[in-house]
Scaffold this motif. Structure first.
Motif, PDB file in Angstrom:
ATOM      1  N   LEU A   1       0.835  -1.210   0.000  1.00 38.68           N
ATOM      2  CA  LEU A   1       0.000   0.000   0.000  1.00 38.68           C
ATOM      3  C   LEU A   1       0.868   1.257   0.000  1.00 38.68           C
ATOM      4  CD1 LEU A   1      -2.748  -1.078   2.571  1.00 38.68           C
ATOM      5  CD2 LEU A   1      -3.016  -0.824   0.099  1.00 38.68           C
ATOM      6  N   ARG A   2       2.089   1.128   0.484  1.00 37.54           N
ATOM      7  CA  ARG A   2       3.019   2.251   0.509  1.00 37.54           C
ATOM      8  C   ARG A   2       3.862   2.292  -0.766  1.00 37.54           C
ATOM      9  NH1 ARG A   2       3.665   7.330   2.917  1.00 37.54           N
ATOM     10  NH2 ARG A   2       5.835   7.887   2.611  1.00 37.54           N
TER      11      ARG A   2
ATOM     12  N   MET B   1      -8.798  -6.775  -1.617  1.00 36.07           N
ATOM     13  CA  MET B   1      -8.639  -5.344  -1.380  1.00 36.07           C
ATOM     14  C   MET B   1      -8.816  -4.499  -2.636  1.00 36.07           C
ATOM     15  SD  MET B   1      -5.780  -3.713   1.085  1.00 36.07           S
ATOM     16  CE  MET B   1      -6.068  -4.712   2.528  1.00 36.07           C
ATOM     17  N   ARG B   2      -8.399  -5.042  -3.759  1.00 34.69           N
ATOM     18  CA  ARG B   2      -8.545  -4.285  -5.000  1.00 34.69           C
ATOM     19  C   ARG B   2     -10.028  -4.036  -5.313  1.00 34.69           C
ATOM     20  NH1 ARG B   2      -5.634  -2.782  -9.105  1.00 34.69           N
ATOM     21  NH2 ARG B   2      -6.821  -2.264 -10.945  1.00 34.69           N
ATOM     22  N   MET B   3     -10.827  -5.079  -5.234  1.00 35.94           N
ATOM     23  CA  MET B   3     -12.255  -4.917  -5.530  1.00 35.94           C
ATOM     24  C   MET B   3     -12.918  -4.004  -4.508  1.00 35.94           C
ATOM     25  SD  MET B   3     -15.391  -7.520  -5.391  1.00 35.94           S
ATOM     26  CE  MET B   3     -16.865  -7.325  -6.370  1.00 35.94           C
ATOM     27  N   ARG B   4     -12.517  -4.156  -3.231  1.00 35.71           N
ATOM     28  CA  ARG B   4     -13.131  -3.331  -2.185  1.00 35.71           C
ATOM     29  C   ARG B   4     -12.874  -1.851  -2.428  1.00 35.71           C
ATOM     30  NH1 ARG B   4     -10.384  -5.113   2.785  1.00 35.71           N
ATOM     31  NH2 ARG B   4     -11.620  -3.520   3.794  1.00 35.71           N
ATOM     32  N   SER B   5     -11.754  -1.547  -3.084  1.00 39.66           N
ATOM     33  CA  SER B   5     -11.438  -0.140  -3.341  1.00 39.66           C
ATOM     34  C   SER B   5     -11.911   0.289  -4.727  1.00 39.66           C
ATOM     35  CB  SER B   5      -9.932   0.082  -3.217  1.00 39.66           C
ATOM     36  OG  SER B   5      -9.247  -0.551  -4.286  1.00 39.66           O
ATOM     37  N   LEU B   6     -12.711  -0.533  -5.383  1.00 39.57           N
ATOM     38  CA  LEU B   6     -13.174  -0.284  -6.748  1.00 39.57           C
ATOM     39  C   LEU B   6     -11.997   0.003  -7.683  1.00 39.57           C
ATOM     40  CD1 LEU B   6     -16.425   1.834  -6.166  1.00 39.57           C
ATOM     41  CD2 LEU B   6     -16.200  -0.621  -6.516  1.00 39.57           C
ATOM     42  N   GLY B   7     -10.919  -0.727  -7.465  1.00 39.84           N
ATOM     43  CA  GLY B   7      -9.781  -0.623  -8.375  1.00 39.84           C
ATOM     44  C   GLY B   7      -8.749   0.420  -7.990  1.00 39.84           C
ATOM     45  N   ALA B   8      -8.985   1.140  -6.906  1.00 42.28           N
ATOM     46  CA  ALA B   8      -8.029   2.193  -6.527  1.00 42.28           C
ATOM     47  C   ALA B   8      -6.716   1.603  -6.020  1.00 42.28           C
ATOM     48  CB  ALA B   8      -8.643   3.102  -5.460  1.00 42.28           C
ATOM     49  N   LEU B   9      -6.782   0.425  -5.388  1.00 40.92           N
ATOM     50  CA  LEU B   9      -5.583  -0.155  -4.784  1.00 40.92           C
ATOM     51  C   LEU B   9      -5.057  -1.331  -5.606  1.00 40.92           C
ATOM     52  CD1 LEU B   9      -6.662  -0.255  -1.023  1.00 40.92           C
ATOM     53  CD2 LEU B   9      -5.277   1.478  -2.179  1.00 40.92           C
ATOM     54  N   SER B  10      -3.738  -1.371  -5.773  1.00 43.68           N
ATOM     55  CA  SER B  10      -3.086  -2.534  -6.364  1.00 43.68           C
ATOM     56  C   SER B  10      -2.232  -3.190  -5.289  1.00 43.68           C
ATOM     57  CB  SER B  10      -2.180  -2.107  -7.530  1.00 43.68           C
ATOM     58  OG  SER B  10      -2.909  -2.134  -8.725  1.00 43.68           O
TER      59      SER B  10
ATOM     60  N   PRO C   1       0.582  -6.790 -11.317  1.00 49.08           N
ATOM     61  CA  PRO C   1      -0.062  -5.849 -10.393  1.00 49.08           C
ATOM     62  C   PRO C   1      -1.036  -6.552  -9.450  1.00 49.08           C
ATOM     63  CG  PRO C   1      -1.027  -5.664 -12.578  1.00 49.08           C
ATOM     64  CD  PRO C   1       0.077  -6.674 -12.696  1.00 49.08           C
ATOM     65  N   ASP C   2      -1.289  -7.818  -9.691  1.00 55.65           N
ATOM     66  CA  ASP C   2      -2.187  -8.599  -8.826  1.00 55.65           C
ATOM     67  C   ASP C   2      -1.354  -9.485  -7.901  1.00 55.65           C
ATOM     68  OD1 ASP C   2      -4.709  -7.807  -9.971  1.00 55.65           O
ATOM     69  OD2 ASP C   2      -4.181  -9.020 -11.724  1.00 55.65           O
TER      70      ASP C   2
ATOM     71  N   HIS D   1     -18.185  -2.125  -1.381  1.00 58.47           N
ATOM     72  CA  HIS D   1     -17.500  -2.584  -0.171  1.00 58.47           C
ATOM     73  C   HIS D   1     -16.687  -1.456   0.458  1.00 58.47           C
ATOM     74  CE1 HIS D   1     -18.887  -6.535  -0.813  1.00 58.47           C
ATOM     75  NE2 HIS D   1     -18.041  -6.889  -1.737  1.00 58.47           N
TER      76      HIS D   1
ATOM     77  N   GLY E   1     -15.147   1.835  -1.463  1.00 57.60           N
ATOM     78  CA  GLY E   1     -15.275   2.625  -2.672  1.00 57.60           C
ATOM     79  C   GLY E   1     -14.487   3.914  -2.713  1.00 57.60           C
ATOM     80  N   TRP E   2     -14.025   4.417  -1.556  1.00 61.75           N
ATOM     81  CA  TRP E   2     -13.217   5.637  -1.656  1.00 61.75           C
ATOM     82  C   TRP E   2     -11.775   5.263  -1.946  1.00 61.75           C
ATOM     83  CZ3 TRP E   2     -15.313   3.777   2.863  1.00 61.75           C
ATOM     84  CH2 TRP E   2     -14.439   3.425   3.880  1.00 61.75           C
ATOM     85  N   ASP E   3     -11.027   6.243  -2.479  1.00 67.73           N
ATOM     86  CA  ASP E   3      -9.627   6.003  -2.780  1.00 67.73           C
ATOM     87  C   ASP E   3      -8.812   6.326  -1.532  1.00 67.73           C
ATOM     88  OD1 ASP E   3      -7.037   5.936  -3.581  1.00 67.73           O
ATOM     89  OD2 ASP E   3      -7.282   7.221  -5.331  1.00 67.73           O
TER      90      ASP E   3
ATOM     91  N   LEU F   1      -9.410   1.727   3.650  1.00 66.71           N
ATOM     92  CA  LEU F   1     -10.759   1.170   3.630  1.00 66.71           C
ATOM     93  C   LEU F   1     -11.151   0.669   5.021  1.00 66.71           C
ATOM     94  CD1 LEU F   1     -10.357  -0.988   0.410  1.00 66.71           C
ATOM     95  CD2 LEU F   1     -11.443   1.255   0.586  1.00 66.71           C
TER      96      LEU F   1
ATOM     97  N   TYR G   1       2.647  -0.525   6.403  1.00 68.37           N
ATOM     98  CA  TYR G   1       2.703   0.802   5.781  1.00 68.37           C
ATOM     99  C   TYR G   1       3.785   1.643   6.472  1.00 68.37           C
ATOM    100  CZ  TYR G   1       0.941   5.054   3.573  1.00 68.37           C
ATOM    101  OH  TYR G   1       0.817   6.202   2.823  1.00 68.37           O
TER     102      TYR G   1
ATOM    103  N   HIS H   1     -12.623  -4.979 -11.410  1.00 67.98           N
ATOM    104  CA  HIS H   1     -11.690  -4.697 -10.298  1.00 67.98           C
ATOM    105  C   HIS H   1     -11.334  -5.909  -9.440  1.00 67.98           C
ATOM    106  CE1 HIS H   1     -12.544  -0.676 -11.477  1.00 67.98           C
ATOM    107  NE2 HIS H   1     -13.758  -0.665 -10.981  1.00 67.98           N
ATOM    108  N   VAL H   2     -11.714  -7.125  -9.875  1.00 68.22           N
ATOM    109  CA  VAL H   2     -11.244  -8.289  -9.124  1.00 68.22           C
ATOM    110  C   VAL H   2      -9.742  -8.448  -9.397  1.00 68.22           C
ATOM    111  CG1 VAL H   2     -11.509 -10.763  -8.721  1.00 68.22           C
ATOM    112  CG2 VAL H   2     -13.508  -9.363  -9.300  1.00 68.22           C
TER     113      VAL H   2
ATOM    114  N   ALA I   1      -6.346  -6.618 -11.699  1.00 63.70           N
ATOM    115  CA  ALA I   1      -5.880  -5.430 -12.417  1.00 63.70           C
ATOM    116  C   ALA I   1      -5.707  -5.756 -13.899  1.00 63.70           C
ATOM    117  CB  ALA I   1      -4.561  -4.951 -11.824  1.00 63.70           C
TER     118      ALA I   1
END
Lengths: 325, 376
Positions: free
Chosen positions: A72-73, A101-110, A165-166, B126, B128-130, B138, B153, B348-349, B351
């Motif tokens: 995440l960092r 985690m990727r799906m939970r963030s709607l793609g924001a996180l890799s 990236p996954d 689940h 949704g914010w960045d 999250l 982190y 988004h499952v 990348a």
């Protein structure tokens, strides 16, 4: 070309990954000075420092959980789980956290985390050191699951996994660590087989043997030993995603298929293969897809492991049965 | 078998009630603490008051939406506003927060629209914010798992080489009293300790893990656990927004300067149910709730403001109106949240391309389309 054992090829692949990207980290129990219990990370801490090759506290959930935080960092941690049977304390972090985690963030996180797990039996170890837990992870959406069977794939697939990236679960067939092959360490990544592509390692006509990881070599031996029939052997290499097209093309040609893995047959990865092959090759099959694998028992004491593990004879016995159908 | 013999410690000497950092009494009286000087202007106190009132109002609205069937569930923060606003306002912009699923007040401090939280419990996403946009991770539902993410982190921050520099970043991990029994939280303490990670562990001890009282989690005050891991721990009045602000600020500073982790136990109380599906009357006494009501985190700030002539009725009315307006607005936006389209669940499952996702998505799309064909 350099002659490398599978373990050394892993080591060279990890070294390249560390060289190519300063964000790549190696972490786990005893991966530093000791170089890992199988010496796969030998010398890496000396060359890349303690900040990048990290001897962690002895806590698998902690290792994977902090690897997630490092990712995440902006880091790309390669985690070593010392043995297959030790991965379960980290199950929540892998299955519930890392994979989703990727799906939970709607793609924001890799989450580019690679989890290396020496797997399978055959080395005379005590319990929890010889297991094949791949189906737990292929059953988990969000993970990629791959396994190498030879030094060339060890060298290339680990580097390809680090670039993903996954999150990738990377199984290493521990009893093949000492197998040798010629590896071109100067080869360009563009020449490598794509990570998620299966490979026909022994062409044949009469039946298809499907295997991955440690069982590939056993299947090759079975194919060589079968004098009457020509057996095709496919090394699946990637279990999720699965290169089903290569499998279907082969089985449509041969009409017979035997799946081989060390994990228990019941609800194992072979069940998924059998179902998909039945769906895609129904009218070309001469007999049902048969499975050879571990029994539905816990992995036995090592003096029994030769009885438990699929060997050449049990594989050929299954091939016989597909012909007797 | 008596309860005491179940606990197995009938002869443990009674521990003295531990020290509690407090800067504002329940009566609204300012007290000093030698280690935590805090100088707040009237405006800063008014801002804290506004935060507290608004997050309580948004929380109340979310409970109401649940009661009316609009949300599946809601974990209320009632009673914990000061712990969340105090610690949340202590964070600087670059600091990173890892919440549980009850940190609506911290989310407010980090600028995350409350609609995201409502959307999560309504079932439209689940989260949704960045997280990177707000430096607020999250929500995490499995108890304690996020403390390891926070620790990792913070280990990343160390590897960036910024600890001890002006661009240093501290990480804060939120969790509750129940979580302190989890392996992950204890593993976090170990990792943070041995790597001296720049992290603050902020435990809101709200006395209840659903129906289980604190004594089912620990025989010693929670902050004292830190000693066993080799870093400082302290207990703060979790209903005192001044004290929560001051101790968190100090712990974050220490982390940024390279002094490693701190465990803060914010001693507070969950005034509501664990979630809207819970029934506290089955396991705790009304008298206990009444006693904690007297320590309300908002009333004491209001009393302080009045006592010092920092605010008048007009101001309090204005804040009340603003909170009401925000709640109304939240309700309207919640009710107009669209349900996600069926095929989006495959997004988004992964990348990168995953043939199974594509195959199943296409098959499902064709299946759905077949109904449209029939309807024609």
């Amino acid at each position: 070309m350099t002659t490398l054992t599978l373990g050394k090829a892993m080591n060279e692949g990890l070294r390249k990954a560390l060289e190519n990207d300063p964000k790549v980290l190696v972490m786990g129990e005893d991966v530093g000075k000791l170089g890992g219990v199988f010496r796969v990370t030998d010398g890496l801490q000396k060359d890349f420092g303690e900040e990048r090759v990290i001897d962690t506290p002895l806590a698998e959930s902690g290792i994977v959980g902090t690897a997630i935080g490092l990712a995440l960092r902006g880091y790309r941690p390669i985690v070593e789980i010392q043995f297959d049977g030790f991965v379960f304390p980290a199950a929540d972090q892998i299955i519930t956290q890392l994979a989703k985690m990727r799906m939970r963030s709607l793609g924001a996180l890799s989450l580019p985390v690679v989890i290396r797990i020496p797997c399978g039996g055959g080395i005379g170890a005590v319990e929890h050191h010889s297991e094949s837990p791949e189906a737990y992870f292929t059953h988990t959406p969000g993970l990629r699951v791959v396994t190498c069977s030879n030094p060339v794939d060890a060298y290339t697939m680990i580097q390809q996994s680090v670039l993903s990236p996954d999150p990738v679960i990377f199984f290493e067939p521990k009893r093949r660590y000492w197998d040798k092959a010629e590896v071109d360490v100067e080869s360009a990544p563009s020449d490598w087989t794509p990570l998620h592509q299966a490979r026909i390692v022994h062409p044949g006509e009469h039946a298809t043997l499907l295997a991955y990881g440690p069982s590939v070599k056993t299947c090759l031996e079975a194919a060589a030993a079968d004098e009457g029939r020509s057996l095709e052997v496919i090394d699946l290499r990637s279990l999720s995603p699965l290169d089903i097209d290569t499998v279907v093309e082969s089985v449509n040609r041969t009409g017979r298929c035997v799946v081989v893995h060390e994990a228990p047959v019941f609800n194992g990865f072979g069940a998924e293969l059998a179902a998909r092959i039945t769906e895609r090759c129904f009218y070309r099959l001469e007999s049902p897809v048969l499975r050879v694998g571990g029994f539905s028992t816990p992995y036995p004491p090592s003096r029994n492991e030769d009885d438990y593990l699929p060997d050449l004879d049990r594989i050929l016995d299954a091939v016989d049965r597909t012909f007797a159908w | 078998m008596t309860i005491d013999s179940v606990r197995g410690a009938p002869d443990t000497p009674e521990l003295a009630e531990p020290e509690l950092v407090q800067l504002l009494t329940p009566e609204g009286e300012r007290v000093e603490h030698p280690d935590y000087p805090l100088d707040l202007s009237a405006e800063e106190v008014r801002d804290l008051y506004r935060d507290l009132v608004i997050v309580r109002r948004l929380d109340l609205e979310s409970v109401a939406l649940t009661r009316q069937g609009e949300l599946g569930l809601w974990p209320s923060l009632l009673g914990q506003e000061a712990a969340q606003i105090g610690s949340g306002r202590a964070l600087s912009e670059n600091d990173m927060a890892f919440p549980t699923y009850r940190e609506h007040g911290v989310a407010w401090c980090r600028g995350v629209d409350h609609l995201n939280m409502v959307g999560l419990f309504r079932g439209v996403s689940h989260g949704g914010w960045d997280p990177a946009e707000h430096n607020f991770h999250l929500y995490t539902v499995v108890i304690g798992a996020q403390t390891l993410h926070a620790t990792g982190y913070a280990m990343g921050v160390q590897r960036d080489g910024v600890v001890g520099t002006p661009s240093a970043t501290a990480t804060i991990a939120y969790f509750g009293d129940g979580a302190t029994s989890q392996g992950d939280v204890n593993e976090s303490f170990v990792f943070a300790s041995v790597f001296n990670a720049p992290i603050v562990f902020f435990c809101q001890n709200n006395q209840w893990a659903i129906s289980e009282p604190l004594e089912r989690q620990s025989r010693i005050p929670l902050y004292q656990r830190a000693q066993g891991y080799g870093f400082p721990g302290l207990r703060v009045d979790g209903n005192d927004v001044f004290a929560c602000l001051a101790v968190t600020r100090k712990a974050l500073e220490n982390a940024r300067e390279g002094q490693g982790p701190t465990l803060i136990e914010a001693f507070t109380y969950r005034m509501g149910a664990h979630t809207t599906t819970d029934d506290p009357t089955r396991y705790r006494l009304k008298a206990e709730e009444e006693a904690w009501k007297l320590k309300d985190p908002i009333e004491r700030v209001k009393a302080y403001l009045v006592r010092n002539d920092y605010a008048d009725t007009g101001y309090f009315d204005k804040v009340e109106d603003e909170a009401k307006q925000l709640a109304r607005d939240l309700r309207n936006r919640c009710l107009s949240l669209p349900d996600p389209k069926p095929l989006t669940m495959f997004d988004h499952v992964y990348a990168e391309h995953h043939p199974l996702m594509t195959e199943e998505q296409e098959q499902f799309a064709a299946y759905l389309a077949s109904f449209e064909e029939e309807a024609k």
